[in-house]
Design an enzyme around this catalytic site. Structure first.
Site, mmCIF file in Angstrom:
data_model
loop_
_atom_site.group_PDB
_atom_site.id
_atom_site.type_symbol
_atom_site.label_atom_id
_atom_site.label_comp_id
_atom_site.label_asym_id
_atom_site.label_seq_id
_atom_site.Cartn_x
_atom_site.Cartn_y
_atom_site.Cartn_z
ATOM 1 N N CYS A 35 -0.003 2.656 -4.440
ATOM 2 C CA CYS A 35 -0.644 3.947 -4.654
ATOM 3 C C CYS A 35 0.363 5.061 -4.385
ATOM 4 O O CYS A 35 1.276 4.903 -3.574
ATOM 5 C CB CYS A 35 -1.838 4.118 -3.707
ATOM 6 S SG CYS A 35 -3.238 3.093 -4.136
ATOM 7 N N HIS A 67 0.858 -1.179 0.000
ATOM 8 C CA HIS A 67 0.000 0.000 0.000
ATOM 9 C C HIS A 67 0.896 1.231 0.000
ATOM 10 O O HIS A 67 2.025 1.194 0.515
ATOM 11 C CB HIS A 67 -0.888 0.020 1.253
ATOM 12 C CG HIS A 67 -2.039 -0.944 1.182
ATOM 13 N ND1 HIS A 67 -2.978 -0.915 0.170
ATOM 14 C CD2 HIS A 67 -2.412 -1.958 2.005
ATOM 15 C CE1 HIS A 67 -3.869 -1.872 0.361
ATOM 16 N NE2 HIS A 67 -3.549 -2.530 1.464
#
Lengths: 66, 206
Positions: free
Chosen positions: B135, B93
């Protein structure tokens, strides 16, 4: 990513497996074209979205992985 | 101005020699990232098919990201043999400023990880590939074209462009570089690096 992995990695693997002897930058351009074409509906998206890779290169020669 | 000429056919001087050892390190947070295991398997299989000596580590903490990179560099530097190429995949992430999040929720800057390999002696002059599946912010791209947005939303003005933190840092770095120092000797630490992000700066990666 839930069902078959991420768009980037899965497309990258698909393109490189099909063309292992070609210039990597050319292949990455093709990967980006395919990724950009896809409409993505993420888990918290109510409408399709797009993704685009960012390729940063300071390579001085062609790079062919095989 | 000389006219443009087509490039000569690829030869030894125009192409990296990958006949020696190729090494890959795959670091992936799988915990809390459904489907991530498919990426690890697919990329690991590809690396092996391409002849990379491949190391896979899953669910690293932020500190382990750094330690694994340091260990990878040390192994390359101490293996004694020539190394043709290194590939590092970082999958996790991502935070709003492009940080990677370890399994402990702590952040690590991908640039710090990439710099680790720039210090690798045996990789001087050899290609270093970084793949970042994470991300890089929370923005979502609605796309362009006839199906991308309703007509009334296409005419809304774009938000004003303000320099990003990276822009400011770049201006600062350029000012430092032009402050009278002579040209560096040898090759650049920043050469021979290929970085591929799954998303552009500030955007979500799917």
């Amino acid at each position: 990513r839930d069902e078959k992995g991420s768009d980037f990695i899965q497309t990258l693997v698909e393109v490189l497996r099909a063309n292992p002897g070609r210039d990597l930058l050319e292949l990455l351009t093709e990967v980006n074209r395919r990724v950009c074409e896809q409409d993505v509906l993420g888990p918290d998206c109510d409408e399709p979205r797009k993704a685009c890779l960012e390729i940063c290169s300071s390579l001085r020669r062609r790079l062919c992985l095989q | 101005v000389e006219p443009w000429r087509p490039e000569p056919a690829p030869g030894p001087s125009t192409q990296y020699d990958l006949s020696k050892t190729k090494a890959a390190l795959l670091l992936a947070v799988i915990q809390g990232r459904p489907g991530a295991q498919h990426d690890v398997e697919a990329l690991g299989g590809l690396c092996q098919a391409l002849g990379f000596e491949t190391t896979v580590r899953t669910n690293p903490t932020a500190q382990a990201f750094q330690e694994e990179l340091a260990q990878f560099r040390e192994q390359l530097d101490t293996c004694g043999g020539p190394v043709s190429c290194a590939l590092v995949a970082l999958m996790a992430h991502g935070g709003p400023q492009g940080q990677l999040l370890g399994t402990d929720g702590q952040e690590v800057q991908p640039q710090a990880l990439m710099q680790e390999l720039s210090r690798c002696q045996v990789l001087r002059g050899h290609p270093k590939i970084f793949l970042l599946q994470a991300c890089r912010g929370g923005k979502r791209d609605a796309g362009v074209g006839p199906t991308a947005l309703p007509w009334y939303r296409r005419w809304l003005p774009a938000p004003p462009s303000v320099p990003s933190h990276a822009d400011v840092l770049q201006i600062y770095a350029e000012a430092q570089d032009s402050s009278g120092r002579g040209p560096p000797s040898g090759s650049s630490h920043q050469a021979d690096i290929l970085t591929v992000y799954a998303a552009t700066e500030g955007y979500v990666a799917y």
